[in-house]
Design a protein around this motif. Structure first.
Motif, mmCIF file in Angstrom:
data_model
loop_
_atom_site.group_PDB
_atom_site.id
_atom_site.type_symbol
_atom_site.label_atom_id
_atom_site.label_comp_id
_atom_site.label_asym_id
_atom_site.label_seq_id
_atom_site.Cartn_x
_atom_site.Cartn_y
_atom_site.Cartn_z
ATOM 1 N N LEU A 32 6.409 28.111 0.427
ATOM 2 C CA LEU A 32 6.107 28.898 -0.763
ATOM 3 C C LEU A 32 7.356 29.141 -1.601
ATOM 4 O O LEU A 32 7.292 29.193 -2.830
ATOM 5 C CB LEU A 32 5.515 30.252 -0.362
ATOM 6 N N LEU A 33 8.491 29.318 -0.907
ATOM 7 C CA LEU A 33 9.726 29.706 -1.586
ATOM 8 C C LEU A 33 10.896 29.511 -0.632
ATOM 9 O O LEU A 33 10.722 29.635 0.586
ATOM 10 C CB LEU A 33 9.632 31.192 -1.980
ATOM 11 N N THR A 34 12.056 29.232 -1.178
ATOM 12 C CA THR A 34 13.288 29.216 -0.388
ATOM 13 C C THR A 34 14.216 30.273 -0.967
ATOM 14 O O THR A 34 14.212 30.518 -2.176
ATOM 15 C CB THR A 34 13.969 27.837 -0.426
ATOM 16 N N SER A 35 15.013 30.898 -0.090
ATOM 17 C CA SER A 35 15.845 31.989 -0.585
ATOM 18 C C SER A 35 17.079 32.215 0.271
ATOM 19 O O SER A 35 17.177 31.741 1.402
ATOM 20 C CB SER A 35 15.024 33.286 -0.654
ATOM 21 N N ALA A 36 17.990 32.980 -0.309
ATOM 22 C CA ALA A 36 19.171 33.498 0.388
ATOM 23 C C ALA A 36 19.149 35.009 0.195
ATOM 24 O O ALA A 36 18.907 35.493 -0.914
ATOM 25 C CB ALA A 36 20.449 32.914 -0.201
ATOM 26 N N CYS A 37 19.385 35.751 1.265
ATOM 27 C CA CYS A 37 19.439 37.208 1.176
ATOM 28 C C CYS A 37 20.857 37.665 1.479
ATOM 29 O O CYS A 37 21.415 37.341 2.526
ATOM 30 C CB CYS A 37 18.456 37.853 2.150
ATOM 31 N N PHE A 136 18.410 38.443 -7.886
ATOM 32 C CA PHE A 136 17.938 39.822 -8.034
ATOM 33 C C PHE A 136 18.933 40.776 -7.384
ATOM 34 O O PHE A 136 19.430 40.515 -6.291
ATOM 35 C CB PHE A 136 16.562 39.980 -7.370
ATOM 36 N N GLU A 137 19.202 41.892 -8.036
ATOM 37 C CA GLU A 137 20.141 42.890 -7.520
ATOM 38 C C GLU A 137 19.663 43.508 -6.210
ATOM 39 O O GLU A 137 20.459 43.925 -5.397
ATOM 40 C CB GLU A 137 20.386 43.981 -8.558
ATOM 41 N N GLY A 138 18.361 43.587 -6.034
ATOM 42 C CA GLY A 138 17.760 44.084 -4.808
ATOM 43 C C GLY A 138 16.672 43.123 -4.385
ATOM 44 O O GLY A 138 16.812 41.906 -4.513
ATOM 45 N N PHE A 139 15.575 43.679 -3.913
ATOM 46 C CA PHE A 139 14.411 42.856 -3.592
ATOM 47 C C PHE A 139 13.440 42.990 -4.746
ATOM 48 O O PHE A 139 13.110 44.104 -5.154
ATOM 49 C CB PHE A 139 13.777 43.322 -2.278
ATOM 50 N N PRO A 140 12.986 41.884 -5.316
ATOM 51 C CA PRO A 140 12.109 41.980 -6.491
ATOM 52 C C PRO A 140 10.754 42.592 -6.131
ATOM 53 O O PRO A 140 10.317 42.509 -4.980
ATOM 54 C CB PRO A 140 11.949 40.538 -6.951
ATOM 55 N N PRO A 141 10.088 43.182 -7.107
ATOM 56 C CA PRO A 141 8.746 43.708 -6.851
ATOM 57 C C PRO A 141 7.793 42.583 -6.441
ATOM 58 O O PRO A 141 7.931 41.445 -6.895
ATOM 59 C CB PRO A 141 8.314 44.294 -8.197
ATOM 60 N N MET A 142 6.862 42.898 -5.565
ATOM 61 C CA MET A 142 5.907 41.901 -5.071
ATOM 62 C C MET A 142 5.157 41.219 -6.213
ATOM 63 O O MET A 142 4.763 40.062 -6.090
ATOM 64 C CB MET A 142 4.919 42.537 -4.090
ATOM 65 N N GLU A 143 4.979 41.917 -7.334
ATOM 66 C CA GLU A 143 4.265 41.337 -8.482
ATOM 67 C C GLU A 143 4.987 40.117 -9.053
ATOM 68 O O GLU A 143 4.385 39.308 -9.737
ATOM 69 C CB GLU A 143 4.090 42.372 -9.601
ATOM 70 N N GLN A 144 6.292 39.978 -8.792
ATOM 71 C CA GLN A 144 7.049 38.844 -9.322
ATOM 72 C C GLN A 144 6.908 37.591 -8.463
ATOM 73 O O GLN A 144 7.212 36.491 -8.917
ATOM 74 C CB GLN A 144 8.530 39.209 -9.462
ATOM 75 N N PRO A 146 4.248 35.804 -7.242
ATOM 76 C CA PRO A 146 3.374 34.686 -7.646
ATOM 77 C C PRO A 146 4.041 33.750 -8.660
ATOM 78 O O PRO A 146 3.934 32.531 -8.547
ATOM 79 C CB PRO A 146 2.148 35.385 -8.237
ATOM 80 N N GLU A 147 4.769 34.305 -9.622
ATOM 81 C CA GLU A 147 5.457 33.464 -10.605
ATOM 82 C C GLU A 147 6.593 32.670 -9.956
ATOM 83 O O GLU A 147 6.773 31.483 -10.235
ATOM 84 C CB GLU A 147 6.007 34.313 -11.750
ATOM 85 N N PHE A 152 8.625 27.503 -8.000
ATOM 86 C CA PHE A 152 9.165 26.737 -6.880
ATOM 87 C C PHE A 152 8.300 25.503 -6.612
ATOM 88 O O PHE A 152 8.809 24.397 -6.426
ATOM 89 C CB PHE A 152 9.262 27.612 -5.630
ATOM 90 N N ALA A 153 6.978 25.684 -6.618
ATOM 91 C CA ALA A 153 6.061 24.564 -6.374
ATOM 92 C C ALA A 153 6.192 23.497 -7.461
ATOM 93 O O ALA A 153 6.159 22.301 -7.165
ATOM 94 C CB ALA A 153 4.624 25.070 -6.295
ATOM 95 N N ALA A 154 6.372 23.921 -8.701
ATOM 96 C CA ALA A 154 6.492 22.977 -9.807
ATOM 97 C C ALA A 154 7.800 22.176 -9.734
ATOM 98 O O ALA A 154 7.873 21.045 -10.213
ATOM 99 C CB ALA A 154 6.416 23.706 -11.148
#
Length: 161
Positions: A32-37, A136-144, A146-147, A152-154
């Motif tokens: 779904l997504l790749t990330s670094a925390c 993102f400075e923190g953890f983004p809101p869950m509403e973000q 889906p976009e 990422f999929a595109a």
């Protein structure tokens, strides 16, 4: 040379495991997504500047050998490790999240991995740099999410070369 991100074949399923091989996992659904925390908790758990994750649908993830154990946090978010070699393998977010965060370095094939988003930049070490598209400075809101997942999929699969 930069990675090309245009293929759609993720070459699933993916297998992976801990360092000693006692715990093995399989991923059968595209990420779904790749990330670094960059949060200080992830810095401590990974003994590094950040932790890396590939988020996969919960129904596309399975432990196929061994019994991972809970380590790190023991609250709603659970971090799973090999009980023998202590490799941090995956994280289960709170119930209902419908995804699992897998440490990409445990995958047998992880050369494709590039973080697409990075979180907790407010706690990042100043020299730690990733090629993430979103930060993102923190953890983004869950509403973000889906976009982010749609973008990422595109993008497609990144391949070296």
């Amino acid at each position: 040379m930069a990675a090309a991100c245009s293929e759609t074949d993720w070459r699933l399923p993916w297998d992976g495991g801990c360092r000693c091989g006692q715990v093995r996992i399989r991923i059968s659904a595209p990420p779904l997504l790749t990330s670094a925390c960059h949060c200080t908790g992830c810095q401590t758990m990974s003994a590094s500047a950040f932790s890396l994750s590939v988020s996969v649908p919960e129904d596309g993830f399975a432990v196929v050998a061994g019994e991972p154990v809970v380590g790190g946090l023991h609250g709603e978010v659970r971090h799973f490790f090999c009980g023998h070699c202590k490799t941090w393998m995956f994280t289960r977010p709170p119930p209902g999240a419908a995804f699992i965060n897998v440490r990409p370095s445990i995958l047998d094939w992880h050369g494709w991995f590039v973080p697409f988003a990075e979180f907790w930049l407010s706690e990042k070490l100043p020299w730690a740099v990733t090629p993430a598209v979103h930060g993102f400075e923190g953890f983004p809101p869950m509403e973000q999410f889906p976009e982010l997942i749609e973008q990422f999929a595109a993008r497609g699969v990144c391949r070296p070369g």
